[in-house]
Design a protein around this motif. Structure first.
Motif, PDB file in Angstrom:
ATOM      1  N   LYS A 211       0.834  -1.192   0.000  1.00  0.00           N
ATOM      2  CA  LYS A 211       0.000   0.000   0.000  1.00  0.00           C
ATOM      3  C   LYS A 211       0.872   1.247   0.000  1.00  0.00           C
ATOM      4  N   GLY A 212       0.274   2.341  -0.442  1.00  0.00           N
ATOM      5  CA  GLY A 212       0.912   3.641  -0.347  1.00  0.00           C
ATOM      6  C   GLY A 212       2.203   3.754  -1.122  1.00  0.00           C
ATOM      7  N   VAL A 213       3.230   4.262  -0.452  1.00  0.00           N
ATOM      8  CA  VAL A 213       4.526   4.493  -1.087  1.00  0.00           C
ATOM      9  C   VAL A 213       5.107   3.189  -1.623  1.00  0.00           C
ATOM     10  N   ASP A 214       5.032   2.124  -0.842  1.00  0.00           N
ATOM     11  CA  ASP A 214       5.578   0.842  -1.294  1.00  0.00           C
ATOM     12  C   ASP A 214       4.875   0.359  -2.558  1.00  0.00           C
ATOM     13  N   ALA A 215       3.560   0.548  -2.637  1.00  0.00           N
ATOM     14  CA  ALA A 215       2.811   0.165  -3.837  1.00  0.00           C
ATOM     15  C   ALA A 215       3.227   1.027  -5.030  1.00  0.00           C
TER      16      ALA A 215
ATOM     17  N   ARG B 183      10.266   1.918 -17.438  1.00  0.00           N
ATOM     18  CA  ARG B 183      11.703   2.138 -17.664  1.00  0.00           C
ATOM     19  C   ARG B 183      12.290   3.141 -16.670  1.00  0.00           C
ATOM     20  N   ILE B 184      11.447   3.929 -16.007  1.00  0.00           N
ATOM     21  CA  ILE B 184      11.956   4.912 -15.038  1.00  0.00           C
ATOM     22  C   ILE B 184      11.815   4.426 -13.599  1.00  0.00           C
ATOM     23  N   GLY B 185      11.483   3.181 -13.401  1.00  0.00           N
ATOM     24  CA  GLY B 185      11.296   2.610 -12.075  1.00  0.00           C
ATOM     25  C   GLY B 185      12.418   2.866 -11.095  1.00  0.00           C
ATOM     26  N   PRO B 186      13.686   2.740 -11.522  1.00  0.00           N
ATOM     27  CA  PRO B 186      14.782   2.979 -10.570  1.00  0.00           C
ATOM     28  C   PRO B 186      14.783   4.383  -9.956  1.00  0.00           C
ATOM     29  N   LEU B 187      14.168   5.340 -10.622  1.00  0.00           N
ATOM     30  CA  LEU B 187      14.118   6.709 -10.091  1.00  0.00           C
ATOM     31  C   LEU B 187      13.247   6.820  -8.839  1.00  0.00           C
ATOM     32  N   PHE B 188      12.433   5.822  -8.556  1.00  0.00           N
ATOM     33  CA  PHE B 188      11.522   5.865  -7.419  1.00  0.00           C
ATOM     34  C   PHE B 188      12.061   5.151  -6.187  1.00  0.00           C
ATOM     35  N   LYS B 189      13.133   4.415  -6.316  1.00  0.00           N
ATOM     36  CA  LYS B 189      13.676   3.612  -5.209  1.00  0.00           C
ATOM     37  C   LYS B 189      14.065   4.452  -3.994  1.00  0.00           C
ATOM     38  N   TRP B 190      14.505   5.693  -4.199  1.00  0.00           N
ATOM     39  CA  TRP B 190      14.949   6.526  -3.087  1.00  0.00           C
ATOM     40  C   TRP B 190      13.828   6.761  -2.066  1.00  0.00           C
ATOM     41  N   MET B 191      12.571   6.632  -2.503  1.00  0.00           N
ATOM     42  CA  MET B 191      11.447   6.857  -1.599  1.00  0.00           C
ATOM     43  C   MET B 191      11.389   5.820  -0.480  1.00  0.00           C
TER      44      MET B 191
ATOM     45  N   TRP C 124      14.314   4.598   0.991  1.00  0.00           N
ATOM     46  CA  TRP C 124      15.528   4.661   1.803  1.00  0.00           C
ATOM     47  C   TRP C 124      15.134   4.864   3.264  1.00  0.00           C
ATOM     48  N   PRO C 125      15.810   4.209   4.180  1.00  0.00           N
ATOM     49  CA  PRO C 125      15.410   4.237   5.593  1.00  0.00           C
ATOM     50  C   PRO C 125      15.218   5.627   6.194  1.00  0.00           C
ATOM     51  N   ILE C 126      16.043   6.582   5.843  1.00  0.00           N
ATOM     52  CA  ILE C 126      15.912   7.907   6.449  1.00  0.00           C
ATOM     53  C   ILE C 126      14.802   8.717   5.784  1.00  0.00           C
ATOM     54  N   ILE C 127      14.564   8.486   4.516  1.00  0.00           N
ATOM     55  CA  ILE C 127      13.571   9.256   3.761  1.00  0.00           C
ATOM     56  C   ILE C 127      12.177   8.645   3.853  1.00  0.00           C
ATOM     57  N   ALA C 128      12.078   7.331   3.922  1.00  0.00           N
ATOM     58  CA  ALA C 128      10.784   6.647   3.869  1.00  0.00           C
ATOM     59  C   ALA C 128       9.770   7.149   4.902  1.00  0.00           C
ATOM     60  N   PRO C 129      10.128   7.312   6.160  1.00  0.00           N
ATOM     61  CA  PRO C 129       9.122   7.789   7.126  1.00  0.00           C
ATOM     62  C   PRO C 129       8.569   9.174   6.772  1.00  0.00           C
ATOM     63  N   VAL C 130       9.429  10.053   6.313  1.00  0.00           N
ATOM     64  CA  VAL C 130       8.986  11.399   5.938  1.00  0.00           C
ATOM     65  C   VAL C 130       8.114  11.331   4.693  1.00  0.00           C
ATOM     66  N   PHE C 131       8.558  10.571   3.714  1.00  0.00           N
ATOM     67  CA  PHE C 131       7.789  10.466   2.477  1.00  0.00           C
ATOM     68  C   PHE C 131       6.434   9.818   2.735  1.00  0.00           C
ATOM     69  N   ASN C 132       6.371   8.853   3.647  1.00  0.00           N
ATOM     70  CA  ASN C 132       5.096   8.224   3.998  1.00  0.00           C
ATOM     71  C   ASN C 132       4.126   9.225   4.598  1.00  0.00           C
ATOM     72  N   ILE C 133       4.623  10.157   5.400  1.00  0.00           N
ATOM     73  CA  ILE C 133       3.771  11.198   5.965  1.00  0.00           C
ATOM     74  C   ILE C 133       3.182  12.060   4.855  1.00  0.00           C
ATOM     75  N   PHE C 134       4.038  12.498   3.927  1.00  0.00           N
ATOM     76  CA  PHE C 134       3.562  13.322   2.817  1.00  0.00           C
ATOM     77  C   PHE C 134       2.580  12.563   1.936  1.00  0.00           C
ATOM     78  N   TYR C 135       2.892  11.298   1.651  1.00  0.00           N
ATOM     79  CA  TYR C 135       1.993  10.504   0.812  1.00  0.00           C
ATOM     80  C   TYR C 135       0.634  10.336   1.500  1.00  0.00           C
ATOM     81  N   THR C 136       0.629  10.053   2.783  1.00  0.00           N
ATOM     82  CA  THR C 136      -0.623   9.851   3.516  1.00  0.00           C
ATOM     83  C   THR C 136      -1.480  11.113   3.471  1.00  0.00           C
TER      84      THR C 136
END
Length: 102
Positions: free
Chosen positions: A47-51, A60-68, A70-82
């Motif tokens: 769900k959400g960011v992981d989905a 073809r641009i999938g690798p550009l999304f992997k940074w979302m 990353w352990p330090i960024i994921a919690p912050v990005f999850n807040i914004f996505y939610t």
């Protein structure tokens, strides 16, 4: 979703939630509308960011999304996505519900 649909390869199937047949093996339609869901080939739901990251990996641009994820960024990005997902749901569906009730 339109852009993802145009860019994806055959490994990803997009399903219109509004046209789905009821299925007890799926989350409730309202839940599916609130955040992006992706069912893996093993049957696990992301769900959400992981989905999003998983879905875009079928382009073809999938690798550009992997940074979302990353352990330090994921919690912050999850807040914004939610927050974005809640805003999107309210904008698209809360007004529709209010209009139908009047």
């Amino acid at each position: 979703m339109d852009r993802l649909g145009r860019m994806k390869n055959e490994g990803l199937e997009l399903i219109d939630i509004h046209a789905m047949e009821p299925d007890p093996d799926l989350p409730a339609p309202d839940s599916l509308l609130r955040v992006l869901h992706l069912r893996t080939s093993g049957g696990l739901f992301l769900k959400g960011v992981d989905a999003n990251v998983a879905a875009w990996s079928f382009t073809r641009i999938g690798p550009l999304f992997k940074w979302m994820q990353w352990p330090i960024i994921a919690p912050v990005f999850n807040i914004f996505y939610t927050r974005w997902a809640r805003w999107r749901y309210d904008r698209l569906y809360s007004q529709t519900c209010s209009a139908r009730e009047t």
